[in-house]
Design a protein around this motif. Structure first.
Motif, PDB file in Angstrom:
ATOM      1  N   SER A   4       0.827  -1.193   0.000  1.00 20.91           N
ATOM      2  CA  SER A   4       0.000   0.000   0.000  1.00 20.91           C
ATOM      3  C   SER A   4       0.867   1.251   0.000  1.00 20.91           C
ATOM      4  O   SER A   4       1.817   1.349   0.765  1.00 20.91           O
ATOM      5  N   PRO A   5       0.535   2.258  -0.840  1.00 25.39           N
ATOM      6  CA  PRO A   5       1.309   3.508  -0.856  1.00 25.39           C
ATOM      7  C   PRO A   5       0.924   4.461   0.266  1.00 25.39           C
ATOM      8  O   PRO A   5       1.514   5.526   0.396  1.00 25.39           O
ATOM      9  N   VAL A   6      -0.082   4.109   1.066  1.00 18.91           N
ATOM     10  CA  VAL A   6      -0.494   4.957   2.187  1.00 18.91           C
ATOM     11  C   VAL A   6      -0.331   4.176   3.486  1.00 18.91           C
ATOM     12  O   VAL A   6      -0.553   2.971   3.538  1.00 18.91           O
ATOM     13  N   PRO A   7       0.070   4.861   4.558  1.00 13.76           N
ATOM     14  CA  PRO A   7       0.172   4.173   5.848  1.00 13.76           C
ATOM     15  C   PRO A   7      -1.208   3.803   6.353  1.00 13.76           C
ATOM     16  O   PRO A   7      -2.200   4.463   6.031  1.00 13.76           O
ATOM     17  N   PHE A   8      -1.281   2.748   7.150  1.00 14.82           N
ATOM     18  CA  PHE A   8      -2.576   2.361   7.681  1.00 14.82           C
ATOM     19  C   PHE A   8      -3.063   3.457   8.633  1.00 14.82           C
ATOM     20  O   PHE A   8      -2.356   3.832   9.563  1.00 14.82           O
ATOM     21  N   PRO A   9      -4.265   4.004   8.406  1.00 15.70           N
ATOM     22  CA  PRO A   9      -4.709   5.160   9.185  1.00 15.70           C
ATOM     23  C   PRO A   9      -5.334   4.768  10.521  1.00 15.70           C
ATOM     24  O   PRO A   9      -5.722   3.622  10.737  1.00 15.70           O
ATOM     25  N   LYS A  10      -5.460   5.760  11.395  1.00 11.51           N
ATOM     26  CA  LYS A  10      -6.194   5.590  12.643  1.00 11.51           C
ATOM     27  C   LYS A  10      -7.632   6.095  12.512  1.00 11.51           C
ATOM     28  O   LYS A  10      -8.446   5.904  13.423  1.00 11.51           O
ATOM     29  N   ALA A  11      -7.934   6.741  11.375  1.00 12.84           N
ATOM     30  CA  ALA A  11      -9.288   7.198  11.060  1.00 12.84           C
ATOM     31  C   ALA A  11      -9.349   7.498   9.575  1.00 12.84           C
ATOM     32  O   ALA A  11      -8.323   7.785   8.944  1.00 12.84           O
ATOM     33  N   VAL A  12     -10.556   7.429   9.009  1.00 16.97           N
ATOM     34  CA  VAL A  12     -10.745   7.736   7.595  1.00 16.97           C
ATOM     35  C   VAL A  12     -11.750   8.883   7.475  1.00 16.97           C
ATOM     36  O   VAL A  12     -12.841   8.824   8.053  1.00 16.97           O
ATOM     37  N   LEU A  13     -11.363   9.910   6.723  1.00 13.31           N
ATOM     38  CA  LEU A  13     -12.192  11.088   6.510  1.00 13.31           C
ATOM     39  C   LEU A  13     -12.664  11.098   5.056  1.00 13.31           C
ATOM     40  O   LEU A  13     -11.851  11.074   4.135  1.00 13.31           O
ATOM     41  N   ALA A  98     -18.653   1.618  -1.902  1.00 14.90           N
ATOM     42  CA  ALA A  98     -18.702   2.419  -0.677  1.00 14.90           C
ATOM     43  C   ALA A  98     -19.137   1.586   0.526  1.00 14.90           C
ATOM     44  O   ALA A  98     -18.540   1.678   1.602  1.00 14.90           O
ATOM     45  N   LEU A  99     -20.172   0.784   0.373  1.00 13.47           N
ATOM     46  CA  LEU A  99     -20.663   0.007   1.510  1.00 13.47           C
ATOM     47  C   LEU A  99     -19.621  -1.006   1.962  1.00 13.47           C
ATOM     48  O   LEU A  99     -19.413  -1.197   3.177  1.00 13.47           O
ATOM     49  N   GLU A 100     -18.965  -1.647   1.017  1.00 16.14           N
ATOM     50  CA  GLU A 100     -17.924  -2.610   1.377  1.00 16.14           C
ATOM     51  C   GLU A 100     -16.793  -1.931   2.153  1.00 16.14           C
ATOM     52  O   GLU A 100     -16.289  -2.472   3.135  1.00 16.14           O
ATOM     53  N   LEU A 101     -16.416  -0.728   1.712  1.00 15.17           N
ATOM     54  CA  LEU A 101     -15.356   0.007   2.396  1.00 15.17           C
ATOM     55  C   LEU A 101     -15.797   0.420   3.798  1.00 15.17           C
ATOM     56  O   LEU A 101     -15.042   0.270   4.772  1.00 15.17           O
ATOM     57  N   LEU A 102     -17.032   0.920   3.922  1.00 14.32           N
ATOM     58  CA  LEU A 102     -17.542   1.325   5.233  1.00 14.32           C
ATOM     59  C   LEU A 102     -17.627   0.127   6.177  1.00 14.32           C
ATOM     60  O   LEU A 102     -17.279   0.227   7.362  1.00 14.32           O
ATOM     61  N   ASN A 103     -18.083  -1.002   5.657  1.00 16.27           N
ATOM     62  CA  ASN A 103     -18.193  -2.203   6.503  1.00 16.27           C
ATOM     63  C   ASN A 103     -16.823  -2.681   6.965  1.00 16.27           C
ATOM     64  O   ASN A 103     -16.652  -3.097   8.120  1.00 16.27           O
ATOM     65  N   TRP A 104     -15.854  -2.646   6.066  1.00 20.35           N
ATOM     66  CA  TRP A 104     -14.510  -3.082   6.437  1.00 20.35           C
ATOM     67  C   TRP A 104     -13.913  -2.154   7.490  1.00 20.35           C
ATOM     68  O   TRP A 104     -13.287  -2.618   8.445  1.00 20.35           O
ATOM     69  N   HIS A 213     -13.320   0.283  -4.521  1.00 21.81           N
ATOM     70  CA  HIS A 213     -12.827  -1.093  -4.368  1.00 21.81           C
ATOM     71  C   HIS A 213     -11.303  -1.094  -4.289  1.00 21.81           C
ATOM     72  O   HIS A 213     -10.709  -1.863  -3.514  1.00 21.81           O
ATOM     73  N   LYS A 214     -10.672  -0.235  -5.086  1.00 27.61           N
ATOM     74  CA  LYS A 214      -9.209  -0.150  -5.062  1.00 27.61           C
ATOM     75  C   LYS A 214      -8.719   0.454  -3.752  1.00 27.61           C
ATOM     76  O   LYS A 214      -7.666   0.066  -3.237  1.00 27.61           O
ATOM     77  N   VAL A 215      -9.473   1.415  -3.202  1.00 29.83           N
ATOM     78  CA  VAL A 215      -9.114   1.967  -1.894  1.00 29.83           C
ATOM     79  C   VAL A 215      -9.117   0.853  -0.852  1.00 29.83           C
ATOM     80  O   VAL A 215      -8.181   0.716  -0.055  1.00 29.83           O
ATOM     81  N   LEU A 216     -10.173   0.051  -0.858  1.00 29.12           N
ATOM     82  CA  LEU A 216     -10.272  -1.062   0.088  1.00 29.12           C
ATOM     83  C   LEU A 216      -9.114  -2.035  -0.090  1.00 29.12           C
ATOM     84  O   LEU A 216      -8.507  -2.497   0.890  1.00 29.12           O
ATOM     85  N   GLU A 217      -8.771  -2.316  -1.330  1.00 31.41           N
ATOM     86  CA  GLU A 217      -7.659  -3.237  -1.602  1.00 31.41           C
ATOM     87  C   GLU A 217      -6.352  -2.695  -1.026  1.00 31.41           C
ATOM     88  O   GLU A 217      -5.570  -3.448  -0.420  1.00 31.41           O
ATOM     89  N   LEU A 218      -6.123  -1.398  -1.198  1.00 35.13           N
ATOM     90  CA  LEU A 218      -4.902  -0.796  -0.649  1.00 35.13           C
ATOM     91  C   LEU A 218      -4.866  -0.909   0.869  1.00 35.13           C
ATOM     92  O   LEU A 218      -3.834  -1.262   1.459  1.00 35.13           O
ATOM     93  N   LEU A 219      -5.976  -0.618   1.518  1.00 33.57           N
ATOM     94  CA  LEU A 219      -6.015  -0.676   2.975  1.00 33.57           C
ATOM     95  C   LEU A 219      -5.867  -2.108   3.487  1.00 33.57           C
ATOM     96  O   LEU A 219      -5.220  -2.345   4.514  1.00 33.57           O
ATOM     97  N   GLN A 220      -6.462  -3.040   2.787  1.00 34.75           N
ATOM     98  CA  GLN A 220      -6.354  -4.440   3.206  1.00 34.75           C
ATOM     99  C   GLN A 220      -4.917  -4.942   3.148  1.00 34.75           C
ATOM    100  O   GLN A 220      -4.557  -5.867   3.884  1.00 34.75           O
ATOM    101  N   HIS A 221      -4.116  -4.347   2.288  1.00 36.91           N
ATOM    102  CA  HIS A 221      -2.730  -4.761   2.143  1.00 36.91           C
ATOM    103  C   HIS A 221      -1.753  -3.878   2.917  1.00 36.91           C
ATOM    104  O   HIS A 221      -0.548  -4.017   2.783  1.00 36.91           O
ATOM    105  N   SER A 222      -2.292  -2.963   3.711  1.00 33.69           N
ATOM    106  CA  SER A 222      -1.427  -2.173   4.566  1.00 33.69           C
ATOM    107  C   SER A 222      -0.926  -3.057   5.709  1.00 33.69           C
ATOM    108  O   SER A 222      -1.670  -3.890   6.226  1.00 33.69           O
ATOM    109  N   PRO A 223       0.326  -2.933   6.126  1.00 32.10           N
ATOM    110  CA  PRO A 223       0.926  -3.849   7.103  1.00 32.10           C
ATOM    111  C   PRO A 223       0.172  -3.988   8.414  1.00 32.10           C
ATOM    112  O   PRO A 223       0.195  -5.051   9.015  1.00 32.10           O
ATOM    113  N   LEU A 224      -0.512  -2.926   8.853  1.00 35.52           N
ATOM    114  CA  LEU A 224      -1.180  -2.994  10.154  1.00 35.52           C
ATOM    115  C   LEU A 224      -2.635  -3.422  10.085  1.00 35.52           C
ATOM    116  O   LEU A 224      -3.326  -3.461  11.099  1.00 35.52           O
ATOM    117  N   ALA A 225      -3.129  -3.711   8.859  1.00 31.83           N
ATOM    118  CA  ALA A 225      -4.512  -4.160   8.726  1.00 31.83           C
ATOM    119  C   ALA A 225      -4.702  -5.496   9.439  1.00 31.83           C
ATOM    120  O   ALA A 225      -3.858  -6.385   9.363  1.00 31.83           O
TER     121      ALA A 225
END
Length: 226
Positions: A4-13, A98-104, A213-225
Motif C-alpha cells: 500500500s502507498p499509504v500508511p494504515f490510518p487511525k481514522a478515515v475522513l 462504498a458500503l464494502e469500504l464502510l463495513n470493512w 474497491h481499489k481503496v479497500l484493496e490498498l487498505l487491506q494490504h497495509s501492514p497494520l490491517a
C-alpha cells in the motif's frame, strides 16, 4: 502482496459528493442545461473549478453572466435546477464499493468522518436516507462556519474532533479542491476520480486509484490491517 502507498490510518475522513454518492453528474447536467439554453457550453474542465468548494472560489452563475454580459433571475433558475437534480437523483444509492469500504472500516474499528463543502441539509439528508449516518463520528459541512476547500480547515477540524493528529488520518477525495485541502492539512489523501473529475489535477494526492474497491484493496494490504 500489493504494497500500500499509504500508511494504515487511525481514522478515515470522507468527502461526500462524488465519493459516497454520485451526485456531481446530476449537478453538472443541471448547470450544463442552463448554459446551453443561453448559447454557451460548460466544459468539464471549467466546471471542475467549483467542485469541492461549494461555488465559493468559482461560481457558474457568475461565469455565465461574464460570458453573456447579462444578469439572470437566479432564484428562479436555481429553484428549477434543484427540482431537476432531485428528480435525477431520486433512485441513487451509495457509490460502487462504498458500503464494502464502510463495513470493512467498521470491522477494523476505524473511526469515520465526513468533511464536505456542501450543506448539512444536503449531506445529512443523504446520510439519513441511505441509513449510514451512524457510521460517522463527525460530519462537518460549510454551514459549520469553517472555510471550505481548498482551505484545509474542514479536514483539520475533523481530525481534531477525532482527537488525532492530521497525519494519522486518511482522506478519500474525488476533486482537486478537496485533494488540495487534505494535502494542506497534512493528511495522506487517496484521490478517486469519477466521470466528472477524471480531468482534474491530482498531483498533490498521495495516490490515485480508479474506484473505492481499489481503496479497500490498498487498505487491506497495509501492514497494520487486521
Amino acid at each position: 502482496m500489493i504494497e500500500s502507498p499509504v500508511p494504515f490510518p487511525k481514522a478515515v475522513l470522507f468527502d461526500f459528493d462524488g465519493v459516497l454518492v454520485d451526485t456531481e453528474w446530476a449537478i453538472y447536467q443541471s448547470w450544463e442545461r442552463v448554459f446551453r439554453a443561453h448559447g454557451h457550453a460548460l466544459p468539464l474542465d471549467c466546471f471542475n473549478q467549483c467542485l469541492g468548494s461549494g461555488y465559493t472560489h468559482w461560481n457558474p452563475a457568475d461565469h455565465l453572466e461574464s460570458l453573456t454580459g447579462k444578469t439572470y433571475d437566479w432564484e428562479t433558475i436555481n429553484a428549477e435546477r434543484q427540482k431537476r437534480i432531485h428528480a435525477d437523483l431520486a433512485h441513487s444509492g451509495l457509490m460502487t464499493g462504498a458500503l464494502e469500504l464502510l463495513n470493512w472500516c467498521r470491522k477494523q474499528a476505524l473511526p469515520l468522518a465526513v468533511a464536505s463543502s456542501s450543506s448539512h441539509r444536503w449531506v445529512d439528508g443523504w446520510l439519513e436516507k441511505l441509513g449510514i449516518r451512524d457510521r460517522f463520528v463527525s460530519v462537518l459541512c460549510r454551514d459549520d462556519g469553517l472555510p471550505v476547500k481548498p482551505d484545509p480547515a474542514l479536514y483539520v477540524e475533523s481530525a481534531r474532533r477525532l482527537s488525532l493528529p492530521p497525519a494519522d488520518c486518511l482522506v478519500i477525495e474525488d476533486s482537486e479542491n478537496g485533494t488540495t485541502a487534505a494535502h494542506r492539512a497534512g493528511i495522506p489523501v487517496i484521490a478517486v476520480p469519477n466521470r466528472i473529475t477524471e480531468c482534474a489535477n491530482f498531483e498533490l494526492a498521495t495516490c490515485r486509484v480508479s474506484s473505492l474497491h481499489k481503496v479497500l484493496e490498498l487498505l487491506q494490504h497495509s501492514p497494520l490491517a487486521r
